[in-house]
Design a protein around this motif. Structure first.
Motif, PDB file in Angstrom:
ATOM      1  N   ALA A 197       0.821  -1.213   0.000  1.00  0.00           N
ATOM      2  CA  ALA A 197       0.000   0.000   0.000  1.00  0.00           C
ATOM      3  C   ALA A 197       0.860   1.270   0.000  1.00  0.00           C
ATOM      4  N   GLY A 198       2.190   1.104   0.047  1.00  0.00           N
ATOM      5  CA  GLY A 198       3.065   2.274  -0.016  1.00  0.00           C
ATOM      6  C   GLY A 198       3.393   2.892   1.338  1.00  0.00           C
ATOM      7  N   ILE A 199       3.099   2.171   2.417  1.00  0.00           N
ATOM      8  CA  ILE A 199       3.421   2.695   3.750  1.00  0.00           C
ATOM      9  C   ILE A 199       4.872   2.333   4.084  1.00  0.00           C
ATOM     10  N   THR A 200       5.632   3.320   4.537  1.00  0.00           N
ATOM     11  CA  THR A 200       7.051   3.106   4.848  1.00  0.00           C
ATOM     12  C   THR A 200       7.231   2.040   5.930  1.00  0.00           C
ATOM     13  N   SER A 201       8.183   1.134   5.687  1.00  0.00           N
ATOM     14  CA  SER A 201       8.482   0.077   6.665  1.00  0.00           C
ATOM     15  C   SER A 201      10.000  -0.005   6.845  1.00  0.00           C
ATOM     16  N   THR A 202      10.459  -0.708   7.892  1.00  0.00           N
ATOM     17  CA  THR A 202      11.900  -0.954   8.044  1.00  0.00           C
ATOM     18  C   THR A 202      12.139  -2.434   8.332  1.00  0.00           C
ATOM     19  N   LEU A 203      13.362  -2.871   8.029  1.00  0.00           N
ATOM     20  CA  LEU A 203      13.706  -4.294   8.155  1.00  0.00           C
ATOM     21  C   LEU A 203      14.236  -4.658   9.532  1.00  0.00           C
ATOM     22  N   GLY A 204      14.297  -3.691  10.460  1.00  0.00           N
ATOM     23  CA  GLY A 204      14.873  -3.955  11.780  1.00  0.00           C
ATOM     24  C   GLY A 204      16.283  -3.395  11.853  1.00  0.00           C
ATOM     25  N   ARG A 205      16.746  -3.108  13.081  1.00  0.00           N
ATOM     26  CA  ARG A 205      18.040  -2.446  13.256  1.00  0.00           C
ATOM     27  C   ARG A 205      19.171  -3.223  12.582  1.00  0.00           C
ATOM     28  N   GLY A 206      20.045  -2.486  11.986  1.00  0.00           N
ATOM     29  CA  GLY A 206      21.159  -3.100  11.258  1.00  0.00           C
ATOM     30  C   GLY A 206      20.755  -3.629   9.889  1.00  0.00           C
ATOM     31  N   GLY A 207      19.532  -3.277   9.451  1.00  0.00           N
ATOM     32  CA  GLY A 207      18.947  -3.901   8.267  1.00  0.00           C
ATOM     33  C   GLY A 207      19.508  -3.490   6.909  1.00  0.00           C
ATOM     34  N   SER A 208      20.409  -2.512   6.867  1.00  0.00           N
ATOM     35  CA  SER A 208      20.941  -2.115   5.555  1.00  0.00           C
ATOM     36  C   SER A 208      21.733  -3.239   4.889  1.00  0.00           C
ATOM     37  N   ASP A 209      22.386  -4.067   5.700  1.00  0.00           N
ATOM     38  CA  ASP A 209      23.101  -5.223   5.134  1.00  0.00           C
ATOM     39  C   ASP A 209      22.100  -6.105   4.387  1.00  0.00           C
ATOM     40  N   TYR A 210      20.963  -6.312   5.027  1.00  0.00           N
ATOM     41  CA  TYR A 210      19.913  -7.156   4.453  1.00  0.00           C
ATOM     42  C   TYR A 210      19.399  -6.541   3.153  1.00  0.00           C
ATOM     43  N   SER A 211      19.176  -5.215   3.153  1.00  0.00           N
ATOM     44  CA  SER A 211      18.737  -4.544   1.922  1.00  0.00           C
ATOM     45  C   SER A 211      19.707  -4.830   0.788  1.00  0.00           C
ATOM     46  N   ALA A 212      21.006  -4.690   1.093  1.00  0.00           N
ATOM     47  CA  ALA A 212      22.016  -4.881   0.045  1.00  0.00           C
ATOM     48  C   ALA A 212      21.933  -6.295  -0.506  1.00  0.00           C
ATOM     49  N   ALA A 213      21.743  -7.271   0.383  1.00  0.00           N
ATOM     50  CA  ALA A 213      21.665  -8.662  -0.074  1.00  0.00           C
ATOM     51  C   ALA A 213      20.394  -8.889  -0.895  1.00  0.00           C
ATOM     52  N   ILE A 214      19.309  -8.236  -0.491  1.00  0.00           N
ATOM     53  CA  ILE A 214      18.046  -8.368  -1.231  1.00  0.00           C
ATOM     54  C   ILE A 214      18.209  -7.799  -2.643  1.00  0.00           C
ATOM     55  N   PHE A 215      18.804  -6.615  -2.755  1.00  0.00           N
ATOM     56  CA  PHE A 215      19.004  -6.021  -4.093  1.00  0.00           C
ATOM     57  C   PHE A 215      20.009  -6.847  -4.897  1.00  0.00           C
ATOM     58  N   GLY A 216      21.068  -7.290  -4.218  1.00  0.00           N
ATOM     59  CA  GLY A 216      22.093  -8.077  -4.914  1.00  0.00           C
ATOM     60  C   GLY A 216      21.511  -9.355  -5.491  1.00  0.00           C
ATOM     61  N   ALA A 217      20.705 -10.051  -4.679  1.00  0.00           N
ATOM     62  CA  ALA A 217      20.101 -11.303  -5.153  1.00  0.00           C
ATOM     63  C   ALA A 217      19.096 -11.011  -6.261  1.00  0.00           C
ATOM     64  N   SER A 218      18.337  -9.930  -6.112  1.00  0.00           N
ATOM     65  CA  SER A 218      17.328  -9.591  -7.118  1.00  0.00           C
ATOM     66  C   SER A 218      17.968  -9.341  -8.482  1.00  0.00           C
ATOM     67  N   LEU A 219      19.181  -8.787  -8.465  1.00  0.00           N
ATOM     68  CA  LEU A 219      19.836  -8.410  -9.720  1.00  0.00           C
ATOM     69  C   LEU A 219      20.879  -9.430 -10.165  1.00  0.00           C
ATOM     70  N   ASP A 220      20.934 -10.593  -9.465  1.00  0.00           N
ATOM     71  CA  ASP A 220      21.964 -11.594  -9.767  1.00  0.00           C
ATOM     72  C   ASP A 220      23.354 -10.959  -9.807  1.00  0.00           C
ATOM     73  N   ALA A 221      23.665 -10.214  -8.780  1.00  0.00           N
ATOM     74  CA  ALA A 221      24.971  -9.532  -8.722  1.00  0.00           C
ATOM     75  C   ALA A 221      26.103 -10.552  -8.677  1.00  0.00           C
ATOM     76  N   ASP A 222      27.299 -10.119  -9.103  1.00  0.00           N
ATOM     77  CA  ASP A 222      28.472 -10.989  -9.025  1.00  0.00           C
ATOM     78  C   ASP A 222      28.907 -11.166  -7.575  1.00  0.00           C
ATOM     79  N   GLU A 223      28.657 -10.134  -6.773  1.00  0.00           N
ATOM     80  CA  GLU A 223      29.162 -10.126  -5.407  1.00  0.00           C
ATOM     81  C   GLU A 223      28.352  -9.111  -4.603  1.00  0.00           C
ATOM     82  N   ILE A 224      28.183  -9.388  -3.305  1.00  0.00           N
ATOM     83  CA  ILE A 224      27.541  -8.417  -2.410  1.00  0.00           C
ATOM     84  C   ILE A 224      28.635  -7.935  -1.460  1.00  0.00           C
ATOM     85  N   GLN A 225      28.913  -6.643  -1.474  1.00  0.00           N
ATOM     86  CA  GLN A 225      29.993  -6.114  -0.630  1.00  0.00           C
ATOM     87  C   GLN A 225      29.424  -5.315   0.537  1.00  0.00           C
ATOM     88  N   ILE A 226      29.881  -5.651   1.734  1.00  0.00           N
ATOM     89  CA  ILE A 226      29.469  -4.935   2.945  1.00  0.00           C
ATOM     90  C   ILE A 226      30.668  -4.132   3.430  1.00  0.00           C
TER      91      ILE A 226
END
Ligand code: ADP
Ligand code: ASP
Ligand code: MG
Length: 449
Positions: A197-226
């Motif tokens: 519905a477009g309501i802002t949500s968060t993945l939980g504290r420290g969740g930016s690592d998770y975001s990166a992995a979600i985008f990386g997997a979605s795009l079939d990235a060669d590597e996910i760098q933290i």
């Protein structure tokens, strides 16, 4: 490429970040990287404090705290841009104006729901990512800011939302892939998403690592760098054990166990999307980009007769459940775990004996209700201020001596529970929280010196 709070803390850090990304953009990769950033160091904590002030009805103090955040962001935005400075400062100020209105309303109501809390906390990543995107462009790295909330779709479990991977993948391919192919760096805030519905949500504290992995997997990235502020996964938490060693290579399974049991350098869910696509995850130090860091992949380091690392989760609660009449009668465990399920509380460690079951939990928000319900069919008591130490290593499977050495290392430290998981990749000790520093030092001394 995900950059944590300290890697975007100030103008100098953002300049380092740009240098790191620029080198990867020109190094002949098949497409430009996607960059995911956290809020500037300390900002999420400051926003949490502001929600607390709002809850207490302290509108003026909340507004003052917010003004300090505006000043800091405007200062950083001004320092890292030139041509796009005026527009960026305008965007940042507007974002904070909106936030000020929201915080004032919450302070009047003296109520911050999980949904409102997400709206407040998301501001940190929205502004940091706008700043970084503008800084790229002014430094000659073509970049485009993408609102992560239009890409990362989650459920409505506010403050701990879970991604809808199919929908997110479709949107990431549509919104991010063309930018990459065109050589434009997409810049997004980590940690945040939105419900269908477009309501802002968060993945939980420290969740930016998770975001990166979600985008990386979605795009079939060669590597996910933290990219973070330490050289990689270390043999122990450096805040507890002085001078731990770097772990150069880890298996996905080892990394998951360590992250779950307290190695803060990686959000516990980060590995999940990477495993499904078998994408290696690398942890790197943004202050020492030339170092190799830690490589996490499907197979870890070759067997060495050693443990890989130790981690600890502090301040957990042990619940002992005893039933002389019912225990081990069929259906008892189901009934017991149903109570935890009903109150949506995750259990970390479980041990059983003839007459009792002990479990640990770290989320105690619904503990009273859980105990009340357990009392319907068993005796239950709890002990707080406990901790979990987890020793992890693929070698535990092949070398039975490691277990003995770990127990011996802990010597006279009283152990409340001990368990070796079925995977035999970890040994878990539950002990008093006060004993953690001593126990971690003993284990580290035994296995890594
Ligand atoms: P970021 O802001 O980059 O996400 P975090 O603070 O979330 O960084 O995570 C990095 C921190 O994790 C390190 O500074 C370190 O103190 C802590 N840490 C805890 N355990 C470990 C470990 N086993 N290896 C590396 N760092 C660890
Ligand atoms: N800024 C968020 C936090 O501090 C997310 C992150 O940094 O990963 O929890
Ligand atoms: Mg982090």
């Amino acid at each position: 490429m995900k950059f944590g709070g300290t890697s975007v803390a100030d103008p100098a850090a953002i300049e380092r970040l740009i240098g790191i990304v620029r080198r990867q953009t020109v190094s002949g990769a098949r497409s430009a990287p996607v960059v995911v950033v956290s809020a500037l160091a300390g900002v999420t904590d400051a926003l949490v404090a502001i929600t607390q002030l709002a809850e207490e009805g302290e509108a003026d103090r909340a507004a003052a705290a917010l003004r300090a955040l505006v000043d800091r962001h405007v200062e950083v935005a001004t320092a890292v841009t030139s041509g796009s400075r005026a527009r960026l400062v305008d965007e940042v100020t507007r974002e904070f104006d909106e936030l000020a209105g929201l915080v004032h309303a919450l302070a009047v109501l003296r109520e911050v729901s999980p949904r409102s809390r997400d709206a407040v906390l998301a501001s940190g990543e929205i502004v940091s990512s706008r700043i970084v995107a503008a800084a790229f462009n002014d430094c000659g790295v073509r970049a485009s800011w993408v609102d992560a909330r239009t890409v990362l779709v989650t459920d409505a479990e506010h403050t701990a939302a879970a991604p809808d991977m199919d929908e997110t993948r479709a949107r990431a391919i549509a919104a991010l892939a063309p930018l990459g192919e065109d050589g434009t760096v997409a810049v997004l805030g980590g940690f945040i998403g939105a419900t269908p519905a477009g309501i802002t949500s968060t993945l939980g504290r420290g969740g930016s690592d998770y975001s990166a992995a979600i985008f990386g997997a979605s795009l079939d990235a060669d590597e996910i760098q933290i990219w973070t502020d330490v050289d990689g996964m270390l043999t122990a938490d450096p805040r507890i054990v002085p001078q731990p060693r770097l772990v150069p290579r880890l298996s996905f399974a080892e990394a998951s166990e360590l992250a779950y049991f307290g190695a803060k350098v990686l959000h516990p869910s980060t590995i999940l999307p990477a495993v499904t696509k078998n994408i290696p995850v690398r942890i790197l130090n943004s202050r020492r980009p030339e170092n190799a860091g830690t490589m996490i992949a499907s197979n870890g380091a070759p067997a060495s007769g050693q443990l890989t690392a130790i981690a600890c989760k502090r301040d957990v609660t042990v619940i002992d459940i005893t039933s002389t009449r019912m225990l081990m009668a069929h259906g008892f465990l189901r009934r017991l775990f149903e109570v935890f399920e009903r109150f949506r509380t995750a259990v970390d460690v479980v041990t059983t004996s003839e007459v009792s079951v002990s479990v640990t939990v770290d989320d105690t928000r619904r503990l009273d209700a859980i105990l009340d319900n357990l009392h319907h069919f068993a005796e239950a008591s709890c002990e707080r201020e406990m901790a979990i130490i987890c020793a992890v290593g693929e070698n535990l499977r092949s070398d039975p001596m490691l277990f003995g050495r770990a127990v011996t290392a802990l010597d006279s430290i009283p152990l409340r529970l001990v368990s070796q998981a079925a995977s035999r990749r970890n040994i878990t000790f539950v002990l008093r929280d006060a004993d953690v520093p001593h126990a971690m030092m003993r284990l580290h001394e035994t296995f890594f010196r």
